[in-house]
Structures are given as C-alpha cells and as structure tokens.
Design a protein around this motif. Structure first.
Motif, PDB file in Angstrom:
ATOM      1  N   SER A   1      -2.283   0.104 -14.414  1.00 38.75           N
ATOM      2  CA  SER A   1      -3.269   0.971 -14.029  1.00 38.75           C
ATOM      3  C   SER A   1      -4.468   0.572 -15.004  1.00 38.75           C
ATOM      4  O   SER A   1      -5.635   0.461 -14.472  1.00 38.75           O
ATOM      5  CB  SER A   1      -2.996   2.391 -14.102  1.00 38.75           C
ATOM      6  OG  SER A   1      -2.161   2.739 -13.129  1.00 38.75           O
ATOM      7  N   PHE A   2      -4.346   0.693 -16.142  1.00 40.44           N
ATOM      8  CA  PHE A   2      -5.305   0.038 -17.153  1.00 40.44           C
ATOM      9  C   PHE A   2      -5.966  -1.232 -17.019  1.00 40.44           C
ATOM     10  O   PHE A   2      -7.016  -1.349 -17.054  1.00 40.44           O
ATOM     11  CB  PHE A   2      -5.047   0.500 -18.616  1.00 40.44           C
ATOM     12  CG  PHE A   2      -5.151   1.897 -18.923  1.00 40.44           C
ATOM     13  CD1 PHE A   2      -6.437   2.478 -19.211  1.00 40.44           C
ATOM     14  CD2 PHE A   2      -4.058   2.661 -19.454  1.00 40.44           C
ATOM     15  CE1 PHE A   2      -6.566   3.601 -19.382  1.00 40.44           C
ATOM     16  CE2 PHE A   2      -4.162   3.966 -19.880  1.00 40.44           C
ATOM     17  CZ  PHE A   2      -5.582   4.413 -19.838  1.00 40.44           C
ATOM     18  N   PHE A   3      -4.891  -2.262 -16.709  1.00 38.90           N
ATOM     19  CA  PHE A   3      -5.185  -3.612 -16.536  1.00 38.90           C
ATOM     20  C   PHE A   3      -5.868  -3.654 -15.314  1.00 38.90           C
ATOM     21  O   PHE A   3      -7.018  -4.650 -15.042  1.00 38.90           O
ATOM     22  CB  PHE A   3      -4.106  -4.366 -16.491  1.00 38.90           C
ATOM     23  CG  PHE A   3      -3.521  -4.688 -18.059  1.00 38.90           C
ATOM     24  CD1 PHE A   3      -4.482  -5.021 -19.098  1.00 38.90           C
ATOM     25  CD2 PHE A   3      -2.279  -4.447 -18.149  1.00 38.90           C
ATOM     26  CE1 PHE A   3      -3.771  -5.124 -20.307  1.00 38.90           C
ATOM     27  CE2 PHE A   3      -1.646  -4.650 -19.410  1.00 38.90           C
ATOM     28  CZ  PHE A   3      -2.351  -5.066 -20.302  1.00 38.90           C
ATOM     29  N   LEU A   4      -5.584  -2.818 -14.195  1.00 34.10           N
ATOM     30  CA  LEU A   4      -6.394  -3.027 -13.022  1.00 34.10           C
ATOM     31  C   LEU A   4      -7.661  -2.315 -13.142  1.00 34.10           C
ATOM     32  O   LEU A   4      -8.875  -3.112 -12.578  1.00 34.10           O
ATOM     33  CB  LEU A   4      -5.562  -2.125 -11.847  1.00 34.10           C
ATOM     34  CG  LEU A   4      -6.306  -2.416 -10.424  1.00 34.10           C
ATOM     35  CD1 LEU A   4      -6.164  -3.882  -9.867  1.00 34.10           C
ATOM     36  CD2 LEU A   4      -5.200  -1.464  -9.535  1.00 34.10           C
TER      37      LEU A   4
ATOM     38  N   MET B   1     -18.963  -3.611 -19.806  1.00 34.81           N
ATOM     39  CA  MET B   1     -18.062  -4.447 -20.682  1.00 34.81           C
ATOM     40  C   MET B   1     -17.279  -3.770 -21.585  1.00 34.81           C
ATOM     41  O   MET B   1     -16.181  -4.163 -21.969  1.00 34.81           O
ATOM     42  CB  MET B   1     -19.093  -5.678 -21.412  1.00 34.81           C
ATOM     43  CG  MET B   1     -19.626  -6.562 -20.452  1.00 34.81           C
ATOM     44  SD  MET B   1     -20.421  -7.977 -21.191  1.00 34.81           S
ATOM     45  CE  MET B   1     -19.158  -8.920 -21.451  1.00 34.81           C
ATOM     46  N   MET B   2     -17.683  -2.570 -22.425  1.00 32.81           N
ATOM     47  CA  MET B   2     -16.985  -1.770 -23.137  1.00 32.81           C
ATOM     48  C   MET B   2     -15.903  -1.302 -22.585  1.00 32.81           C
ATOM     49  O   MET B   2     -14.872  -0.921 -22.957  1.00 32.81           O
ATOM     50  CB  MET B   2     -17.986  -0.866 -23.927  1.00 32.81           C
ATOM     51  CG  MET B   2     -17.331  -0.197 -25.001  1.00 32.81           C
ATOM     52  SD  MET B   2     -16.490  -1.202 -26.247  1.00 32.81           S
ATOM     53  CE  MET B   2     -17.661  -1.940 -27.140  1.00 32.81           C
ATOM     54  N   GLY B   3     -16.228  -0.553 -21.147  1.00 38.04           N
ATOM     55  CA  GLY B   3     -15.135   0.191 -20.439  1.00 38.04           C
ATOM     56  C   GLY B   3     -14.102  -0.731 -19.955  1.00 38.04           C
ATOM     57  O   GLY B   3     -12.976  -0.388 -20.199  1.00 38.04           O
ATOM     58  N   SER B   4     -14.497  -2.188 -19.969  1.00 40.38           N
ATOM     59  CA  SER B   4     -13.532  -3.124 -19.703  1.00 40.38           C
ATOM     60  C   SER B   4     -12.557  -3.397 -20.499  1.00 40.38           C
ATOM     61  O   SER B   4     -11.297  -3.434 -20.581  1.00 40.38           O
ATOM     62  CB  SER B   4     -14.074  -4.292 -18.758  1.00 40.38           C
ATOM     63  OG  SER B   4     -13.030  -5.032 -18.190  1.00 40.38           O
ATOM     64  N   ALA B   5     -13.128  -3.653 -21.823  1.00 41.07           N
ATOM     65  CA  ALA B   5     -12.367  -3.953 -22.969  1.00 41.07           C
ATOM     66  C   ALA B   5     -11.374  -2.696 -23.404  1.00 41.07           C
ATOM     67  O   ALA B   5     -10.381  -2.936 -23.699  1.00 41.07           O
ATOM     68  CB  ALA B   5     -13.131  -4.137 -24.039  1.00 41.07           C
ATOM     69  N   VAL B   6     -11.848  -1.504 -23.309  1.00 43.20           N
ATOM     70  CA  VAL B   6     -11.016  -0.271 -23.452  1.00 43.20           C
ATOM     71  C   VAL B   6      -9.916  -0.071 -22.819  1.00 43.20           C
ATOM     72  O   VAL B   6      -8.645   0.052 -22.895  1.00 43.20           O
ATOM     73  CB  VAL B   6     -11.823   0.995 -23.480  1.00 43.20           C
ATOM     74  CG1 VAL B   6     -10.996   2.151 -23.566  1.00 43.20           C
ATOM     75  CG2 VAL B   6     -12.947   1.136 -24.495  1.00 43.20           C
ATOM     76  N   GLY B   7     -10.130  -0.311 -21.382  1.00 44.62           N
ATOM     77  CA  GLY B   7      -9.059  -0.697 -20.400  1.00 44.62           C
ATOM     78  C   GLY B   7      -8.117  -1.600 -20.706  1.00 44.62           C
ATOM     79  O   GLY B   7      -6.708  -1.284 -20.730  1.00 44.62           O
TER      80      GLY B   7
ATOM     81  N   GLY C   1      -4.385  -0.811 -21.803  1.00 43.84           N
ATOM     82  CA  GLY C   1      -3.100  -1.445 -21.045  1.00 43.84           C
ATOM     83  C   GLY C   1      -2.304  -2.119 -22.151  1.00 43.84           C
ATOM     84  O   GLY C   1      -0.915  -2.238 -21.846  1.00 43.84           O
ATOM     85  N   CYS C   2      -2.704  -2.866 -22.922  1.00 48.36           N
ATOM     86  CA  CYS C   2      -1.921  -3.317 -24.072  1.00 48.36           C
ATOM     87  C   CYS C   2      -1.102  -2.581 -24.744  1.00 48.36           C
ATOM     88  O   CYS C   2       0.348  -2.612 -25.199  1.00 48.36           O
ATOM     89  CB  CYS C   2      -2.830  -4.251 -25.138  1.00 48.36           C
ATOM     90  SG  CYS C   2      -3.274  -5.725 -24.366  1.00 48.36           S
ATOM     91  N   LEU C   3      -1.494  -1.289 -25.152  1.00 49.87           N
ATOM     92  CA  LEU C   3      -1.009  -0.536 -25.839  1.00 49.87           C
ATOM     93  C   LEU C   3       0.406   0.162 -25.059  1.00 49.87           C
ATOM     94  O   LEU C   3       1.502   0.338 -25.441  1.00 49.87           O
ATOM     95  CB  LEU C   3      -1.798   0.937 -26.329  1.00 49.87           C
ATOM     96  CG  LEU C   3      -2.806   0.488 -27.572  1.00 49.87           C
ATOM     97  CD1 LEU C   3      -3.681   1.772 -27.688  1.00 49.87           C
ATOM     98  CD2 LEU C   3      -1.871   0.158 -28.651  1.00 49.87           C
ATOM     99  N   PHE C   4       0.190   0.483 -23.840  1.00 48.50           N
ATOM    100  CA  PHE C   4       1.127   0.910 -23.014  1.00 48.50           C
ATOM    101  C   PHE C   4       2.162  -0.120 -22.406  1.00 48.50           C
ATOM    102  O   PHE C   4       3.308   0.076 -22.466  1.00 48.50           O
ATOM    103  CB  PHE C   4       0.480   1.513 -21.785  1.00 48.50           C
ATOM    104  CG  PHE C   4       0.164   3.039 -21.892  1.00 48.50           C
ATOM    105  CD1 PHE C   4       1.085   4.068 -21.913  1.00 48.50           C
ATOM    106  CD2 PHE C   4      -0.980   3.454 -21.981  1.00 48.50           C
ATOM    107  CE1 PHE C   4       0.687   5.485 -22.183  1.00 48.50           C
ATOM    108  CE2 PHE C   4      -1.466   4.519 -22.501  1.00 48.50           C
ATOM    109  CZ  PHE C   4      -0.638   5.595 -22.497  1.00 48.50           C
ATOM    110  N   LEU C   5       1.618  -1.479 -22.217  1.00 47.93           N
ATOM    111  CA  LEU C   5       2.534  -2.483 -22.289  1.00 47.93           C
ATOM    112  C   LEU C   5       3.518  -2.444 -23.636  1.00 47.93           C
ATOM    113  O   LEU C   5       4.623  -2.907 -23.453  1.00 47.93           O
ATOM    114  CB  LEU C   5       1.810  -3.983 -22.031  1.00 47.93           C
ATOM    115  CG  LEU C   5       2.771  -5.082 -21.641  1.00 47.93           C
ATOM    116  CD1 LEU C   5       3.510  -4.771 -20.439  1.00 47.93           C
ATOM    117  CD2 LEU C   5       2.041  -6.286 -21.398  1.00 47.93           C
ATOM    118  N   MET C   6       3.057  -2.530 -24.731  1.00 46.54           N
ATOM    119  CA  MET C   6       4.049  -2.634 -25.867  1.00 46.54           C
ATOM    120  C   MET C   6       4.894  -1.486 -26.006  1.00 46.54           C
ATOM    121  O   MET C   6       6.000  -1.768 -26.231  1.00 46.54           O
ATOM    122  CB  MET C   6       2.797  -2.425 -26.957  1.00 46.54           C
ATOM    123  CG  MET C   6       3.737  -2.747 -28.290  1.00 46.54           C
ATOM    124  SD  MET C   6       2.366  -2.531 -29.839  1.00 46.54           S
ATOM    125  CE  MET C   6       1.556  -1.042 -29.976  1.00 46.54           C
TER     126      MET C   6
END
Length: 169
Positions: free
Chosen positions: A64-67, A105-111, A115-120
């Motif tokens: 969801s975050f990556f999307l 751009m900041m919203g996209s970076a935060v997403g 996403g990386c944190l939850f993937l980890m």
C-alpha cells in the motif's frame, strides 16, 4: 515558479525502485504458507500461524505504501509533462507550483520509506518461517536479521538524509 526534467528523472527513479520492491512484496506473499517447517530441525522453532498472519499484514501495508508513493510520483510526472507540452519553446521547463511539487515529492519519499520499513518487518517474518524463530536462537536466523537490519537501516538513513537535504535546498 518552474521546474526541469531533473524532477521527472528523480520521480522516474522512485517509481522504478518502488516497482522492484513491489515484486519483493509478492515474493514474500508466496512464502506465507501455514504449517511450514523451518530448516532448524526443531519443531519448537517452527513459526506459528501468527507469524504467517503478521507476514501477510506487513506485506499488504508495504504494498500500500509503495503504491501510494508511486501514484503520487506518477501524478507529479503527469502534471509536469502536461505542462511541458504547452510550452514548445521551453522543452525542459514547466511552470508548476513549487510548494505542491516539493510536498508531493516529500510525500512520495515518505511513502517509499514506510514501504521499506514494513517490507523489512515482513522479511524478518520470512526469515523466521524459513530459518526458525529468533527466540530459538537459530544462528542463521539471527545473523540474517542482523544483516537485514543493519544494511536496510543504513540505506534508509542515507535516503532520508538525502531527501531532507534536497527538500531544504
């Protein structure tokens, strides 16, 4: 207020990286099978249904975050490209509200970071399903999780620092 093709290139990179991570999400989902035995040869070290359930939740949240991140980036790219098409003389410049661009751009970076944190977190669950629970002290599982935490945390720190620097300047 204007922007250049550099922003479009940065947004392209973000979407491409998010796509790779999304593939990792689906690979993780394929590993969420109940009653799977670990490679630890000790039934007490096998992950329970709760670990598989957490894996699924973390994978869905990560996706969801990556999307979200990719859709925001794609929306910004679309706006820049459509504005570029109006001004033939300035092919690499578009007039766009700089505050909206920076916020997007900041919203996209935060997403992407979330996403990386939850993937980890989901990868930790995959490790526990495949190599045994961390609570059992499986050396393979502990070493894998330690490497994952150190490398991903370091990379995220560099990414966040760079994004904040770019946002401030």
């Amino acid at each position: 207020m204007s922007t250049t093709s550099v922003h479009v290139t940065a947004l392209d990179g973000l979407v491409n990286v998010n796509s790779l991570f999304t593939i990792a999400v689906f690979v993780g989902l394929s590993l969420a099978t109940p009653n799977q035995h670990s490679l630890e040869n000790n039934a007490a070290c096998d992950a329970g249904i709760d670990v598989a359930r957490k894996l699924l939740v973390f994978e869905v949240v990560s996706f969801s975050f990556f999307l979200f991140s990719s859709l925001v980036a794609q929306g910004l790219k679309l706006a820049i490209n459509l504005l570029n098409s109006k001004d033939v003389d300035e092919a690499f410049r578009a007039h766009i509200n700089l505050k909206v661009l920076r916020l997007g751009m900041m919203g996209s970076a935060v997403g992407s970071v979330m996403g990386c944190l939850f993937l980890m977190l989901s990868m930790i669950n995959v490790i526990e399903i495949r190599l045994g629970m961390l609570s059992c002290g499986s050396k393979s599982a502990v070493h894998s999780v330690a490497a994952l935490l150190v490398l991903v945390s370091s990379a995220l720190l560099v990414y966040i620092s760079t994004a904040i620097y770019a946002f401030m300047h």
